[in-house]
Enzyme design. Sequence first.
Site, PDB file in Angstrom:
ATOM      1  N   ASP A   1      51.919 -10.341  -6.242  1.00  0.00           N
ATOM      2  CA  ASP A   1      53.162 -10.114  -5.501  1.00  0.00           C
ATOM      3  C   ASP A   1      54.331 -10.905  -6.067  1.00  0.00           C
ATOM      4  OD1 ASP A   1      52.158 -12.577  -4.706  1.00  0.00           O
ATOM      5  OD2 ASP A   1      51.640 -11.922  -2.691  1.00  0.00           O
TER       6      ASP A   1
ATOM      7  N   ASP B  92      47.936 -15.767   8.996  1.00  0.00           N
ATOM      8  CA  ASP B  92      47.852 -14.508   9.748  1.00  0.00           C
ATOM      9  C   ASP B  92      46.861 -13.523   9.128  1.00  0.00           C
ATOM     10  OD1 ASP B  92      49.160 -13.724   7.436  1.00  0.00           O
ATOM     11  OD2 ASP B  92      51.002 -13.071   8.431  1.00  0.00           O
TER      12      ASP B  92
ATOM     13  N   HIS C 207      46.891 -12.448   5.966  1.00  0.00           N
ATOM     14  CA  HIS C 207      47.369 -11.573   4.883  1.00  0.00           C
ATOM     15  C   HIS C 207      46.675 -11.904   3.565  1.00  0.00           C
ATOM     16  CE1 HIS C 207      50.933 -14.554   4.112  1.00  0.00           C
ATOM     17  NE2 HIS C 207      50.008 -14.774   3.215  1.00  0.00           N
TER      18      HIS C 207
ATOM     19  N   GLU D 286      50.896  -8.040   5.161  1.00  0.00           N
ATOM     20  CA  GLU D 286      50.942  -8.677   6.470  1.00  0.00           C
ATOM     21  C   GLU D 286      50.149  -7.842   7.482  1.00  0.00           C
ATOM     22  OE1 GLU D 286      51.903 -11.574   6.466  1.00  0.00           O
ATOM     23  OE2 GLU D 286      54.003 -11.930   5.977  1.00  0.00           O
TER      24      GLU D 286
HETATM   25  P1  PGA Z   1      48.997 -20.900   0.277  1.00  0.00           P
HETATM   26  O1  PGA Z   1      49.320 -19.364   0.527  1.00  0.00           O
HETATM   27  O2  PGA Z   1      47.961 -20.953  -0.805  1.00  0.00           O
HETATM   28  O3  PGA Z   1      50.297 -21.507  -0.161  1.00  0.00           O
HETATM   29  O4  PGA Z   1      48.481 -21.446   1.582  1.00  0.00           O
HETATM   30  C1  PGA Z   1      48.285 -18.462   0.623  1.00  0.00           C
HETATM   31  C2  PGA Z   1      48.822 -17.110   1.033  1.00  0.00           C
HETATM   32  O5  PGA Z   1      49.793 -17.033   1.799  1.00  0.00           O
HETATM   33  O6  PGA Z   1      48.260 -16.098   0.558  1.00  0.00           O
END
Ligand code: PGA
Length: 275
Positions: free
Chosen positions: A81, A150, A152, A157
């Site tokens: 992404d 959440d 994702h 999302e």
């Molecule tokens: P993070 O993000 O490794 O910074 O916790 C993970 C994500 O949102 O996929």
Amino acid sequence: MLSILIDAPTGDFEMEVIIQESPDSAARVAASIIARLIREKPTAVLGLATGGTMEPVYRELVRLHRNEGLDFSRAATFNLDEYIGLSVEHPSSYHAFMQEHFFRYVNVAPDRIHIPNGNAADVPRACREYEDRIRALGGIDLQLLGIGRDGHIGFNEPSSSLASRTRIKTLTQETLLDNARFFGEAESVPRHVVTMGIGTIMDSGQCVLLAFGASKAEAVAGTVEGPVSASLPASVLQFHENVQVIIDRPASGKLERTEYYDWVYEGKPDWQRYE
Ligand code: PGA
């Protein structure tokens, strides 16, 4: 008798939960899975992820490249992404993240590095071309994944279609706040992103998901033991045949069957272990 059992392949590959005592040892497990793939298939197509969770994974891969000659020269990469409307030079862009943590230190050929283009004149078209390019290179062999609180994966999302392909998504306010630490303040985090879809992720040959810390425990438990639901996108991985969920103890805090997962992992023959 016991040794025959111990030496036998366990076959427990579908959703394999590997609980480690620290993020660094979890990252070493993930890196060794990737290293094994690259050694067996030098032209492997890697799906890459960003975020704080991935930093120790890239550190370990860079170490393996430097100290053990792990060779990425024939591999290709596709990132999950990128933000829309953020210059690739912006320090919080995922283009910048990947340069800073990985690409500047290893030998992936620049023309085999792919990161979604959040600045294309026609973003939907760029999304379709991204999917075409993945297919043209034979598909993703291994997809690295973090997970949001959440649930994702990528920036899919909750409520994302479980069949979705690479496309534009709107971040939730929770994700905006979580990512504000990389920007200084939530107001600067772009609201829109390009992300591989859940269908894109599910097409990859293997998924390696990492999560660290108690704040991820609920999402991890829902992913592994909850019902499959677009409300917790990572739970769709229960439909994938080859997933490793590599977590530290605090991230395992809400799982109910940790003893079984540890038992499976401890019972693996040496050649199937990842350390
Ligand atoms: P993070 O993000 O490794 O910074 O916790 C993970 C994500 O949102 O996929």
